[in-house]
Design a protein around this motif. Structure first.
Motif, PDB file in Angstrom:
ATOM      1  N   UNK A  39       2.722  -5.274   0.542  1.00  0.00           N
ATOM      2  CA  UNK A  39       1.285  -4.847   0.889  1.00  0.00           C
ATOM      3  C   UNK A  39       0.893  -4.158   1.970  1.00  0.00           C
ATOM      4  N   UNK A  40       0.037  -3.124   1.801  1.00  0.00           N
ATOM      5  CA  UNK A  40      -0.556  -2.434   2.954  1.00  0.00           C
ATOM      6  C   UNK A  40      -1.479  -3.322   3.829  1.00  0.00           C
ATOM      7  N   UNK A  41      -1.949  -2.922   5.263  1.00  0.00           N
ATOM      8  CA  UNK A  41      -2.799  -3.742   5.894  1.00  0.00           C
ATOM      9  C   UNK A  41      -4.197  -3.595   5.303  1.00  0.00           C
ATOM     10  N   UNK A  42      -4.554  -2.676   4.503  1.00  0.00           N
ATOM     11  CA  UNK A  42      -5.909  -2.544   3.922  1.00  0.00           C
ATOM     12  C   UNK A  42      -6.134  -3.428   2.667  1.00  0.00           C
ATOM     13  N   UNK A  43      -4.942  -3.647   2.107  1.00  0.00           N
ATOM     14  CA  UNK A  43      -4.870  -4.477   0.948  1.00  0.00           C
ATOM     15  C   UNK A  43      -4.790  -5.896   0.876  1.00  0.00           C
ATOM     16  N   UNK A  99      -6.249  -0.105  -2.466  1.00  0.00           N
ATOM     17  CA  UNK A  99      -7.093   0.687  -2.122  1.00  0.00           C
ATOM     18  C   UNK A  99      -6.847   2.138  -1.846  1.00  0.00           C
ATOM     19  N   UNK A 100      -5.503   2.492  -1.588  1.00  0.00           N
ATOM     20  CA  UNK A 100      -5.122   4.045  -1.269  1.00  0.00           C
ATOM     21  C   UNK A 100      -5.009   4.828  -2.517  1.00  0.00           C
ATOM     22  N   UNK A 101      -4.221   4.073  -3.663  1.00  0.00           N
ATOM     23  CA  UNK A 101      -3.810   4.656  -4.891  1.00  0.00           C
ATOM     24  C   UNK A 101      -4.745   4.379  -6.057  1.00  0.00           C
ATOM     25  N   UNK A 102      -5.667   3.112  -6.001  1.00  0.00           N
ATOM     26  CA  UNK A 102      -6.646   2.619  -7.131  1.00  0.00           C
ATOM     27  C   UNK A 102      -5.736   2.263  -8.084  1.00  0.00           C
ATOM     28  N   UNK A 103      -4.453   1.923  -7.722  1.00  0.00           N
ATOM     29  CA  UNK A 103      -3.307   1.534  -9.082  1.00  0.00           C
ATOM     30  C   UNK A 103      -3.458   0.181  -9.070  1.00  0.00           C
ATOM     31  N   UNK A 104      -3.679  -0.522 -10.276  1.00  0.00           N
ATOM     32  CA  UNK A 104      -3.742  -2.067 -10.305  1.00  0.00           C
ATOM     33  C   UNK A 104      -2.310  -2.389 -10.469  1.00  0.00           C
ATOM     34  N   UNK A 140       3.940   2.734  -5.888  1.00  0.00           N
ATOM     35  CA  UNK A 140       4.198   4.306  -5.932  1.00  0.00           C
ATOM     36  C   UNK A 140       3.642   4.577  -7.270  1.00  0.00           C
ATOM     37  N   UNK A 141       2.980   5.783  -7.295  1.00  0.00           N
ATOM     38  CA  UNK A 141       2.697   6.543  -8.263  1.00  0.00           C
ATOM     39  C   UNK A 141       3.985   7.353  -8.890  1.00  0.00           C
TER      40      UNK A 141
END
Length: 378
Positions: free
Chosen positions: A237-241, A264-269, A349-350
């Motif tokens: 996980x990223x720091x923001x998440x 938070x970055x990609x908005x992907x669940x 990743x998308x």
């Protein structure tokens, strides 16, 4: 005898003008004035000093071409005002502004990059460039402009990463224009990849398994930061998440702990399974409510400041940020045998192409390993 009234001189809506340059040449541009509004269109055409007969011939040809463009613009203006349009006339800069608004509505955070690209396009093509005038030559010259005139005008080093951003924004806007049926095709597709601005090879700093062990054995001033960093090493996980992570995002499914996270970055669940190693670094829930945060952490900037001395104390001298933990998770998964597609999904990743950079790191490690025997046997 009555005086004959002279005919009223009609002002041209478009005038061809010149601007003197430092090298002695003159830049040609159109001064367009209509209904109280003045705009300029720089033609990227130049008159050179007439030092000989050939120079005069070249200037004459340039002026003929510039006057032809001027006549075309006058016809476009008068036809538009008379209602003789045969199709919708969309200006490039107007479409770029529309594209910026649409991106914002989609939650994309590239408004600044689009605004910068609009400014560059205004300098490169002027205000009057129509969408249906954009062709392969326009796009190729735009790439050349970024790498020569724009780069030199900035007065400082502009990286290929920055220039690639301005190419990517225009390319995305043209793709959106195709979908909106404003243009038939994106001319960038006709340009070979070798002629496009290449994105520099990404250098990802990551921890080896031994370095992760060293971090585990090394104390830190703020133990919550250490827990969060090592948790990221084992889940990606990223720091923001991690900062946003709440207890309601943690659940058990058939004995397997998982996270339900909207990145938070990609908005992907994503539904992220947690290994026992990751669970070791999660705090005890105690009497926390579902809305309480899992980790009690300071701001990202403070975190990245506090982890520097921790890494140094663990004997790590490479570039070290909290995001290094995410890179560590990705390379560890691939090193231990996870496939590229699965690793991509775990990272959220998308596109699997985004994960391939880690695969190249692992392949390089394999190359280095087999080459260790070189020269051992004469």
């Amino acid at each position: 005898m009555p005086r004959v009234k002279k005919p009223t001189k009609v002002k041209e809506p478009v005038r061809l003008r010149t601007k003197k340059l430092a090298n002695g040449s003159q830049s040609l541009y159109l001064d367009i004035y209509r209904f109280g509004k003045r705009t300029y269109e720089y033609l990227k055409m130049y008159l050179i000093p007439e030092t000989d007969y050939n120079a005069r011939l070249q200037n004459q040809a340039t002026m003929n071409a510039a006057n032809a463009i001027k006549s075309k613009r006058i016809i476009e203006l008068t036809n538009g005002e008379a209602g003789i349009e045969t199709k919708e006339r969309v200006y490039l800069l107007d479409w770029m502004k529309t594209y910026k608004e649409n991106q914002a509505k989609r939650g994309k955070k590239d408004g600044y990059q689009i605004s910068k690209t609009i400014s560059i396009l205004r300098d490169y093509a002027g205000e009057r460039m129509l969408m249906d005038q954009i062709d392969k030559t326009f796009c190729q010259n735009y790439l050349d402009y970024l790498q020569t005139e724009y780069r030199s005008n900035k007065g400082k080093r502009v990286t290929n990463f920055t220039l690639h951003t301005y190419y990517r924004v225009l390319n995305g806007a043209l793709n959106a224009a195709v979908r909106a049926e404003i243009i038939k095709s994106n001319p960038f597709t006709k340009i070979s990849n070798s002629d496009k601005i290449r994105l520099p090879e990404s250098k990802r700093s990551y921890m080896t398994i031994d370095e992760v062990r060293a971090l585990i054995d090394t104390p830190i001033e703020n133990e919550a930061i250490k827990d969060a960093y090592l948790f990221s090493c084992f889940c990606g996980l990223r720091i923001s998440d991690i900062i946003r992570l709440q207890w309601k995002d943690v659940f058990v499914d058939g004995g397997q702990y998982r996270l339900s996270v909207s990145m938070q970055k990609t908005k992907e669940p994503i539904y992220l399974p947690l290994s026992s190693e990751a669970l070791k670094w999660m705090p005890e829930r105690g009497n926390k409510t579902p809305e309480d945060k899992v980790f009690d952490l300071p701001s990202p900037n403070t975190i990245n400041i506090l982890i520097k001395p921790w890494a140094k104390a663990a004997g790590i001298s490479k570039r070290f940020t909290f995001h290094t933990a995410r890179h560590t998770f990705a390379t560890m998964m691939l090193t231990l045998g996870a496939d590229l597609y699965t690793t991509s999904k775990l990272l959220g990743h998308a596109d699997v192409k985004m994960t391939q950079v880690y695969a190249r790191i692992i392949n390089k490690k394999k190359d280095d390993a087999v080459n260790l025997v070189n020269g051992l046997f004469g």
